[in-house]
Design an enzyme around this catalytic site. Structure first.
Site, short mmCIF file in Angstrom:
data_model
loop_
_atom_site.label_atom_id
_atom_site.label_comp_id
_atom_site.label_asym_id
_atom_site.label_seq_id
_atom_site.Cartn_x
_atom_site.Cartn_y
_atom_site.Cartn_z
CG ASP A 70 -1.98 1.09 1.15
OD1 ASP A 70 -2.38 1.46 0.03
OD2 ASP A 70 -2.37 1.59 2.23
CD GLU B 165 0.50 -5.58 7.38
OE1 GLU B 165 0.04 -5.53 6.22
OE2 GLU B 165 0.06 -4.89 8.31
CE1 TYR C 115 -3.33 0.70 10.68
CE2 TYR C 115 -2.60 -1.54 10.25
CZ TYR C 115 -2.34 -0.18 10.26
OH TYR C 115 -1.12 0.31 9.87
CD GLU D 252 2.01 -1.25 9.68
OE1 GLU D 252 0.81 -1.16 9.28
OE2 GLU D 252 2.93 -1.66 8.96
#
Length: 653
Positions: free
Chosen positions: A209, A453, A506, A542
């Protein structure tokens, strides 16, 4: 560094812990520093540039553009170096271009470089994303696979050719295509429906991303050394009672007869220890240790290791001098702590990107200094080089300011089974070799990250990460190794091999949208599951929320500044329940907004920054500043009342 026939890649077109010393690598990659025996000549500035827009992207090779000045092959653009080429021009085709682009620069060398046969001339390229072929005066000189890391070649034989100053024409072809075996990986997808797409139409698919900026994104330069020279230096440090230990190993390129002297100088330029020979240990009584920012009253103390080589040659004696900044510090990991100089260290910082308007990933000193001023204002003591190695100058700033670094290689987007092949693994190991070789002497670098990831739940990922991590530890036994995971704790095949668990989550963003009340429960469960399974310290590597600056909504709604602040507050409450037990850090995603590929989910890029892409603060930046300074006050050494008031004494208050 890879050598091979240019035609092989041209044919693809667009497809493409202690004081132990490290495992020796072939050849050094010392940062080019001027000294009494070394000079630099920057090649930054305007280069001639041309993208190969031909259907097969191979016209430049078919017509041999490197044989003559690039301007004679057709129209060229002025292209600033360093910069990404994507956002510089007005041609929409260039922004998303995939394939070969060509750079060229002509330069005249000083006469002393070309006439003295005791001088060695080296061409160094800070990075070229992702595959590069270099010609000097039309001669195939150098090839390199992989962006984000430097490569170089001795071009003395091409410049020391006669009595007149030499004019060099340096041509560099760069292919930004990503394949299943590159880092990061990608794939070319050809669109075969001719009712919707022109014949031969293709797109570059990726699974990360951020925008795949490309070009000559870091400095290009020429530098000199004597023909007998210091090739590499490896330093590890330790502490023994009140003394600092500096273990050094020096590699030289010269004959069997030479003299090597080593001196360690303090910040006042006074000699505090001396040695001789290619390896040894320097002992510094009462040494000033290198401490992270806000952890000690005197952070980031640097010594200078001066190495001097003297050797006879057939054309007379030569001397080479190289000076390396050295920080004396130790790093250790226990079952529940991350220790720097024997004291518990808590990472309170950010994840970053090399990204800015117009320049893309191009290195820029004003931007770098601004970012560091913001880090100091914020009270951040650490960042991760997400998701690739940053410019060497960034790490030099970290050494100077005490900003701790988790140094990550470009293994992002490893999500398919083919990404864990033996071919990919061998390339991954070579990249780690280059990364360790470049960054091994930076005291700010306290841990290596081998991936971000990945699909670490795949069976093949277990063996893959076991091999890559074992190889990295052999390269550098002095630092812990990790990778950043978002896999389920029970399914992660790579986690058993890391020293620190780095986990991304997240909550209330990518699922349970808007339900901030769930964060503390879900975060607590996450930490407990990981720790009970592996008994290793954990970093929340994160967390964050997308925020459009100027969007306000109360009660908080997604994308508003209030929502980003409220989400961070809930995370902080959850983190504080485990901080001091086994959670050893938190890195918000992200320091600043950054560009991504276009999609309906991304409005001019990723907006999870606590600063805008132009480095203006959102509401969350002030929340984090208050938190980070509070944590710093709680954890600083020594803890006397007068010395522990970090916030009150800070010039940034």
């Amino acid at each position: 560094m890879v050598r091979g026939p240019a035609g092989a890649w041209a044919a693809l077109g667009p497809l493409l812990w202690g004081c132990a010393l490290a495992l020796a690598l072939p050849g050094g990659m010392l940062y080019p520093r001027e000294s009494p025996s070394r000079e630099r000549k920057s090649l930054d500035g305007l280069w001639s540039f041309r993208a190969d827009f031909s259907d097969n992207r191979r016209r430049g090779f078919e017509e041999q553009w490197y044989r003559r000045p690039l301007r004679e092959s057709g129209p060229t653009l002025d292209m600033p170096v360093p910069s990404s080429f994507n956002d510089i021009g007005q041609d929409w085709r260039l922004r998303h271009f995939v394939g070969w682009v060509w750079y060229e620069r002509e330069v005249t060398l000083p006469e002393r470089w070309t006439q003295d046969l005791r001088t060695r001339v080296v061409l160094r390229i800070g990075s070229a994303h992702s595959y590069a072929i270099v010609w000097v005066n039309g001669v195939d000189t150098l090839e390199h696979e992989g962006g984000y890391l430097p490569f170089e070649a001795d071009i003395s034989s091409l410049v020391q050719v006669g009595p007149l100053p030499v004019h060099l024409r340096i041509t560099i072809a760069i292919n930004n295509t990503l394949t299943p075996s590159t880092l990061p990986p990608g794939a070319i997808r050809y669109m075969t429906d001719t009712s919707k797409y022109p014949k031969g139409y293709f797109v570059q698919n990726t699974d990360f991303d951020f925008f795949n900026y490309a070009g000559l994104q870091r400095a290009v330069l020429l530098y000199t050394t004597p023909t007998s020279y210091i090739d590499d230096i490896t330093v590890t440090t330790g502490v023994q009672q009140d003394s600092g230990l500096v273990n050094y190993q020096v590699s030289v390129k010269c004959g069997s007869q030479f003299k090597l002297e080593v001196r360690l100088l303090n910040a006042e330029n006074k000699v505090v220890a001396e040695g001789t020979g290619t390896q040894g240990q320097l002992k510094v009584p009462g040494a000033n240790l290198w401490w992270p920012y806000l952890m000690h009253e005197r952070p980031a103390y640097l010594y200078s290791l001066e190495v001097r080589l003297t050797a006879p040659t057939s054309v007379g004696p030569v001397s080479d001098v190289y000076t390396l900044p050295v920080g004396i510090r130790t790093v250790a990991v226990t079952e529940s702590q991350f220790l720097i100089n024997g004291k518990p260290f808590y990472f309170h910082g950010v994840n970053k990107h090399e990204d800015a308007d117009i320049r893309g990933k191009g290195f820029d000193w004003p931007l770098l200094v601004k970012d560091f001023n913001l880090l100091l204002w914020l009270g951040a003591n650490a960042f991760r080089t997400s998701h690739y190695p940053y410019a060497e100058e960034v790490l030099q700033m970290c050494d100077r300011y005490g900003i701790v670094v988790i140094d990550e290689c470009p293994a992002v987007g490893l999500v398919l089974p083919q990404h864990f092949s033996n071919t990919s693994m061998n390339h991954h190991m070579r990249v780690m070799e280059e990364l360790v070789r470049r960054d091994k002497n930076h005291p700010a670098v306290v841990m290596w990250s081998v991936a971000n990831e990945p699909a670490s739940y795949l069976e093949s990922a277990g063996y893959y990460f076991k091999m890559v991590i074992t190889h990295t530890k052999a390269l550098d036994p002095s630092r812990p190794v990790t990778f950043v995971t978002n896999a389920n704790y029970a399914a992660d095949k790579g986690a058993p091999y890391v020293d620190v668990i780095c986990v991304n989550s997240y909550y209330s963003w990518y699922h349970d949208y808007g339900h901030l009340e769930l964060i503390q429960l879900q975060l607590g469960t996450q930490f407990e599951n990981w720790y009970k399974t592996y008994h290793k310290p954990i970093i929340q590597s994160e967390y964050g929320a997308e925020t459009i600056i100027g969007f306000h909504q109360d009660p908080p709604l997604m994308f508003s500044e209030e929502y980003q602040r409220a989400l961070l507050e809930q995370y902080h409450l959850g983190l504080d329940q485990k901080r001091g037990k086994y959670v050893v850090g938190e890195l918000v995603w992200n320091f600043a907004d950054f560009m991504t590929n276009q999609s309906p989910q991304r409005m001019l890029g990723n907006k999870k920054g606590i600063f805008t892409r132009q480095r203006q603060p959102k509401t969350a930046a002030f929340l984090l500043r208050e938190r980070y300074w509070k944590i710093a006050n709680e954890t600083r050494y020594p803890r006397s009342a007068a010395k522990s008031q970090c916030l009150e004494n800070s010039p940034f208050t």
